[in-house]
Design a protein around this motif. Sequence first.
Motif: not given
Lengths: 467, 151
Positions: A90-110
């Motif tokens: 679960l932790e692993e999944e959460l981490k992945l999701k979080t990372e993805h979310l961060e990426e997404l946010v970064e992308e959107r911001t860009k």
Amino acid sequence: ANSIWKGILGGVEGRVCGEELTGRSGACSRCGVREIFDKGLDNVRYEQAMKDADGNEAWFEVITTPIKDKRGAAVEAIELFVPITDRKRLEEELKLKTEHLEELVEERTKELRQSEARYRAVVEDQTEMICRFRPDWTLTFVNEAYSRFVGLKAEELIGKSFEPFILKEDLEKIRGLIMTLTPQNPTVTYEERVLMPDGKVRWQEWVDRAIFNENNEIVEIQGVGRDITERKELEDRLRAAERLAAIGETASMVGHDLRNPLQVMMNTTYLAGEYLESILKHADPQVSKEVKGLCSTMQEQIDYMNKIVSDLQDFAKPLTPQLSEIDLQQLARETVSTVKRPENVEVLFDIQEGLGRVRADAAMMKRALTNLITNAIQSMPNGGSLTISVRRERDGAVIGIADTGVGISEENLSRLFQPFFTTKAKGQGLGLAVTKRIVEAHGGEIKVKSRVGVGTLFTIKIPIGGA
Amino acid sequence: MEETKRILIVDDDKGILKSLGAILRMRGYKVDTAETGKEAVEKSKSAVYNLAILDIKLPDMEGTDLLVKMHETMPRMMKIMLTGYPSLENAVKSLNLGADAFLMKPVNPKELLKVVEEKLREQSEVEMLSEDKVKRWIQTRMEKLKQASDG
């Protein structure tokens, strides 16, 4: 090892960790037991991955606790293996999701940043002026084009009203138009005149869009404007040209309709003269002279009316010069001799001999010169000198008509060649307009220089050869 | 004694017909007037005119068309075009269609009278010439006949 151990990892119940773990992959990268005895720690916790009985990865939280004697020295240690594989996943999944979310946010911001930059570029690089202002006309934003147009920096403009830029006559109209904006009808287009720093007036076209709050009150207005001065000037010129064409057409029509009455007047004047001739044979010579004078005045006036009609019609019809080789020097001399001239006006010639012949319409050129010479003479009611010059320039023959007369004011100079412009009490304002048309029909140009009280110089340039 | 010359004026303007007619009559000409092309054609069928003064624009036809009609029926009649539409094309067209002169309104009556007299003189010269020829031809024929009868 207990039965749970056996269930997950296999092995034999009752054995100690050393026996169970030796040789297992990943096991004993740390050893809690050793750490407790070597470092005298009270508690060691760490997470450890191992291969389970089926060869899959299994995670455990390893908790090692010492068992101490009365003196407090560790004599034994218990190692607790808590299976945490599910949690880990679960932790692993959460981490992945979080990372993805961060990426997404970064992308959107860009993307957002890019789109903002793009929007900014659009707004700033526009040749159209963009501004926002409050209902009291205070500016809250102006783009580069706006600043450039009024010649002030954005900082100098924001917070101030743009009212001073607009021509007073247009203020009320614009105020009224902006008042009409409603949420159903939020835009308005209008033209306004703007006073430039150099005192010139320019035309702008604005499209204003009102922005409303929830109570339907205007919060701000966004305006997009552009300079339409050139278009306006073109429109004006077109209107003037259309007006002239209409006048020309009317003039031609009126001119024609006047020809018959003029003919009748000429005929009746002639008849009256003939009858009077026989009657006056027996009359008082003084009376006879008077009456004859009246007849000839009438005849003169009819002739003058006829000239007006001819000028009007000439002006209305297209000019096509019948070119032939003409001698300009001779033409100039001839023309001067045909114009009536008071004794107090002297004529000087400044003629370059050997100019050769020029291709032109003799009758037209003569008319053009007659008009200029007549004007020159009329501008010297108290006498003066009239100088006619003819000389050759590189690509043309130049005729100059200079007088020492009253001169032409700067204001009148600009309108001089406009048809129906005249300063004379008696004149239609066609002479110079016709002269200009004649010169231009020859591919030439006419220029004028004048100073009030000093005199005026007209120059006509006719191209030589070539065409 | 010289016969009275007859002149026909064709113009849709009554003022012109009246005043120009008066001037020509004063000079001793016999004058008829017509306001339309049709009227002019009718009149020229019942009378012989030495000269016609034609306006280039008539209510029912172009003056140039009338010119052609009259030139066909009366080639010897002198035809003067008098027009308020001054254009080179009109002038050239008229002269090509058989007009003997082309004048612009308003024309000074003295000028017009001069042209009228000139054209009438030209006409009588031509007539005299042809009259002369006929006379001489008759004379020679008679002489020949005489010789033949004598012989």
